[in-house]
Design a protein around this motif. Structure first.
Motif, PDB file in Angstrom:
ATOM      1  N   LEU A   1     -11.472 -36.695 -26.498  1.00  0.00           N
ATOM      2  CA  LEU A   1     -10.651 -37.896 -26.261  1.00  0.00           C
ATOM      3  C   LEU A   1     -10.794 -38.373 -24.825  1.00  0.00           C
ATOM      4  CD1 LEU A   1      -7.411 -37.069 -28.282  1.00  0.00           C
ATOM      5  CD2 LEU A   1      -9.209 -38.704 -28.873  1.00  0.00           C
ATOM      6  N   GLU A   2     -10.893 -37.438 -23.907  1.00  0.00           N
ATOM      7  CA  GLU A   2     -11.035 -37.823 -22.489  1.00  0.00           C
ATOM      8  C   GLU A   2     -12.358 -38.559 -22.278  1.00  0.00           C
ATOM      9  OE1 GLU A   2     -10.292 -34.513 -19.867  1.00  0.00           O
ATOM     10  OE2 GLU A   2     -10.213 -35.793 -18.102  1.00  0.00           O
ATOM     11  N   ALA A   3     -13.382 -38.167 -23.054  1.00  0.00           N
ATOM     12  CA  ALA A   3     -14.709 -38.793 -22.895  1.00  0.00           C
ATOM     13  C   ALA A   3     -14.850 -40.067 -23.730  1.00  0.00           C
ATOM     14  CB  ALA A   3     -15.791 -37.792 -23.318  1.00  0.00           C
ATOM     15  N   MET A   4     -13.845 -40.378 -24.559  1.00  0.00           N
ATOM     16  CA  MET A   4     -13.962 -41.503 -25.497  1.00  0.00           C
ATOM     17  C   MET A   4     -14.128 -42.816 -24.723  1.00  0.00           C
ATOM     18  SD  MET A   4     -11.252 -42.125 -28.569  1.00  0.00           S
ATOM     19  CE  MET A   4      -9.892 -42.649 -27.530  1.00  0.00           C
ATOM     20  N   ASP A   5     -15.152 -43.618 -25.112  1.00  0.00           N
ATOM     21  CA  ASP A   5     -15.428 -44.869 -24.409  1.00  0.00           C
ATOM     22  C   ASP A   5     -15.062 -46.031 -25.334  1.00  0.00           C
ATOM     23  OD1 ASP A   5     -16.371 -47.011 -23.059  1.00  0.00           O
ATOM     24  OD2 ASP A   5     -18.480 -46.419 -23.084  1.00  0.00           O
ATOM     25  N   LEU A   6     -13.911 -46.669 -25.063  1.00  0.00           N
ATOM     26  CA  LEU A   6     -13.462 -47.744 -25.952  1.00  0.00           C
ATOM     27  C   LEU A   6     -14.167 -49.060 -25.661  1.00  0.00           C
ATOM     28  CD1 LEU A   6      -9.626 -47.004 -25.997  1.00  0.00           C
ATOM     29  CD2 LEU A   6     -11.252 -46.661 -27.864  1.00  0.00           C
ATOM     30  N   SER A   7     -14.976 -49.110 -24.586  1.00  0.00           N
ATOM     31  CA  SER A   7     -15.584 -50.387 -24.207  1.00  0.00           C
ATOM     32  C   SER A   7     -16.837 -50.677 -25.044  1.00  0.00           C
ATOM     33  CB  SER A   7     -15.921 -50.399 -22.725  1.00  0.00           C
ATOM     34  OG  SER A   7     -16.923 -49.444 -22.481  1.00  0.00           O
ATOM     35  N   ASP A   8     -17.546 -49.637 -25.477  1.00  0.00           N
ATOM     36  CA  ASP A   8     -18.770 -49.882 -26.241  1.00  0.00           C
ATOM     37  C   ASP A   8     -18.461 -49.790 -27.734  1.00  0.00           C
ATOM     38  OD1 ASP A   8     -21.261 -50.289 -27.160  1.00  0.00           O
ATOM     39  OD2 ASP A   8     -22.237 -48.730 -25.950  1.00  0.00           O
ATOM     40  N   ARG A   9     -17.839 -50.861 -28.238  1.00  0.00           N
ATOM     41  CA  ARG A   9     -17.338 -50.846 -29.606  1.00  0.00           C
ATOM     42  C   ARG A   9     -18.468 -50.728 -30.635  1.00  0.00           C
ATOM     43  NH1 ARG A   9     -13.275 -55.306 -32.116  1.00  0.00           N
ATOM     44  NH2 ARG A   9     -12.474 -55.301 -29.995  1.00  0.00           N
ATOM     45  N   GLU A  10     -19.576 -51.448 -30.405  1.00  0.00           N
ATOM     46  CA  GLU A  10     -20.658 -51.430 -31.409  1.00  0.00           C
ATOM     47  C   GLU A  10     -21.274 -50.037 -31.549  1.00  0.00           C
ATOM     48  OE1 GLU A  10     -21.588 -53.142 -33.942  1.00  0.00           O
ATOM     49  OE2 GLU A  10     -19.922 -54.439 -33.432  1.00  0.00           O
ATOM     50  N   ALA A  11     -21.462 -49.363 -30.413  1.00  0.00           N
ATOM     51  CA  ALA A  11     -22.038 -48.005 -30.477  1.00  0.00           C
ATOM     52  C   ALA A  11     -21.096 -47.078 -31.241  1.00  0.00           C
ATOM     53  CB  ALA A  11     -22.284 -47.476 -29.062  1.00  0.00           C
ATOM     54  N   MET A  12     -19.778 -47.219 -30.967  1.00  0.00           N
ATOM     55  CA  MET A  12     -18.806 -46.368 -31.648  1.00  0.00           C
ATOM     56  C   MET A  12     -18.810 -46.667 -33.146  1.00  0.00           C
ATOM     57  SD  MET A  12     -15.693 -46.464 -33.163  1.00  0.00           S
ATOM     58  CE  MET A  12     -14.926 -47.983 -32.610  1.00  0.00           C
ATOM     59  N   LEU A  13     -18.852 -47.981 -33.502  1.00  0.00           N
ATOM     60  CA  LEU A  13     -18.809 -48.320 -34.931  1.00  0.00           C
ATOM     61  C   LEU A  13     -20.056 -47.844 -35.665  1.00  0.00           C
ATOM     62  CD1 LEU A  13     -17.113 -51.821 -34.778  1.00  0.00           C
ATOM     63  CD2 LEU A  13     -16.202 -49.752 -35.861  1.00  0.00           C
ATOM     64  N   ARG A  14     -21.207 -47.820 -34.984  1.00  0.00           N
ATOM     65  CA  ARG A  14     -22.416 -47.253 -35.622  1.00  0.00           C
ATOM     66  C   ARG A  14     -22.183 -45.795 -35.974  1.00  0.00           C
ATOM     67  NH1 ARG A  14     -25.267 -50.613 -32.182  1.00  0.00           N
ATOM     68  NH2 ARG A  14     -25.389 -49.067 -30.519  1.00  0.00           N
TER      69      ARG A  14
END
Ligand code: BTN
Length: 259
Positions: A185-198
């Motif tokens: 959770l500490e490393a979670m990057d909410l700014s790169d939404r497309e990478a996360m959604l992939r």
């Protein structure tokens, strides 16, 4: 599980973990602490909960000594609309954490259930507190079944539930999981939404499945096609319509039961 065992695995973390024996709900308590000003990165873990809560007002059965009952408070600087994908990001982060801790990777049943095979390993309940149209804070609640045996689950959920111990055939150390959850959770990057959604799409077992969509009394049958940029589930209804289902008040099930 001890606080020392968790903290010794987090030498570089800036987050602050508290371990409690019994609470009603770690989410409820952390929301109260959030209102009192608890900082970003405050984590509460309980050995048992007497009033554990799930999505859609459901109870999350939380007996002592066997489960992970975990809540983390974050203070992202953004409007609520930008956080629609938070639960998706948390789900991917929790798959990473389980994989790091226990060596197997769960899948995600849209939106917020962690599953292995056809059974639920855990769930996520994210709650936002708003302050003048901005997100004051978000409480990320995660429950993961660790050391339950089949008979430990209530009869009503037994056929649909599993634990890490049931999967691995041996007891697991909850402190290892707790530390990996904090790291992810500490490393979670909410700014790169497309990478996360992939990553979410690749972990999501719902895609390609036949589903039934329950909204109050209404039930519609459909095929799950995709996850949109807000984390909504895009489906083709049997009527031929394409629709997007958002997680709010809807429950999506496979046609033959939980999955
Ligand atoms: C769900 O399956 O619908 C979500 C379950 C979330 C349970 C966790 S346990 C820690 C935190 N405290 C709660 O009361 N709920 C979440």
């Amino acid at each position: 599980m001890t606080l020392d065992n968790i903290q010794s695995r987090l030498p570089d973390s800036r987050w602050r973990v508290q371990l409690l024996e019994e609470v009603t709900s770690t989410n409820t308590l952390l929301k109260e602490l959030g209102r009192q000003g608890a900082p970003h990165g405050t984590v509460l873990i309980a050995d048992r909960q007497t009033g554990g809560r799930g999505r859609l007002g459901r109870t999350f059965f939380s007996p002592g000594g066997v489960g992970m009952y975990f809540s983390a408070l974050i203070r992202p600087d953004c409007a609520p609309g930008e956080l629609m994908h938070l639960t998706c990001a948390v789900a991917v982060a929790m798959c990473d954490a389980v994989e790091q801790a226990f060596g197997f990777r769960p899948q995600i049943k849209w939106t917020n259930d962690l599953v292995v095979g056809k059974r639920k390993l855990g769930g996520i309940l994210t709650e936002l507190s708003l302050d003048r149209q901005q997100v004051g804070f978000a409480v990320i609640g995660v429950g993961i079944n660790c050391n339950q045996l089949e008979l430990d689950f209530d009869e009503s959920i037994r056929p649909m539930a599993c634990s890490a111990r049931m999967i691995l055939g041996e007891r697991v150390e909850r402190s290892v999981l707790a530390a990996e959850m904090v790291k992810s959770l500490e490393a979670m990057d909410l700014s790169d939404r497309e990478a996360m959604l992939r990553r979410y799409r690749s972990d999501c077992m719902t895609l390609g499945q036949r589903v039934s969509i329950h909204r109050g009394e209404e039930i519609r049958h459909a095929t799950a096609l995709d996850i949109d940029s807000e984390g909504g589930l895009v489906v083709r209804c049997d009527s031929g319509d394409i629709a997007t289902v958002t997680s709010g008040e809807v429950s999506v099930r496979g046609l033959y039961g939980y999955l």
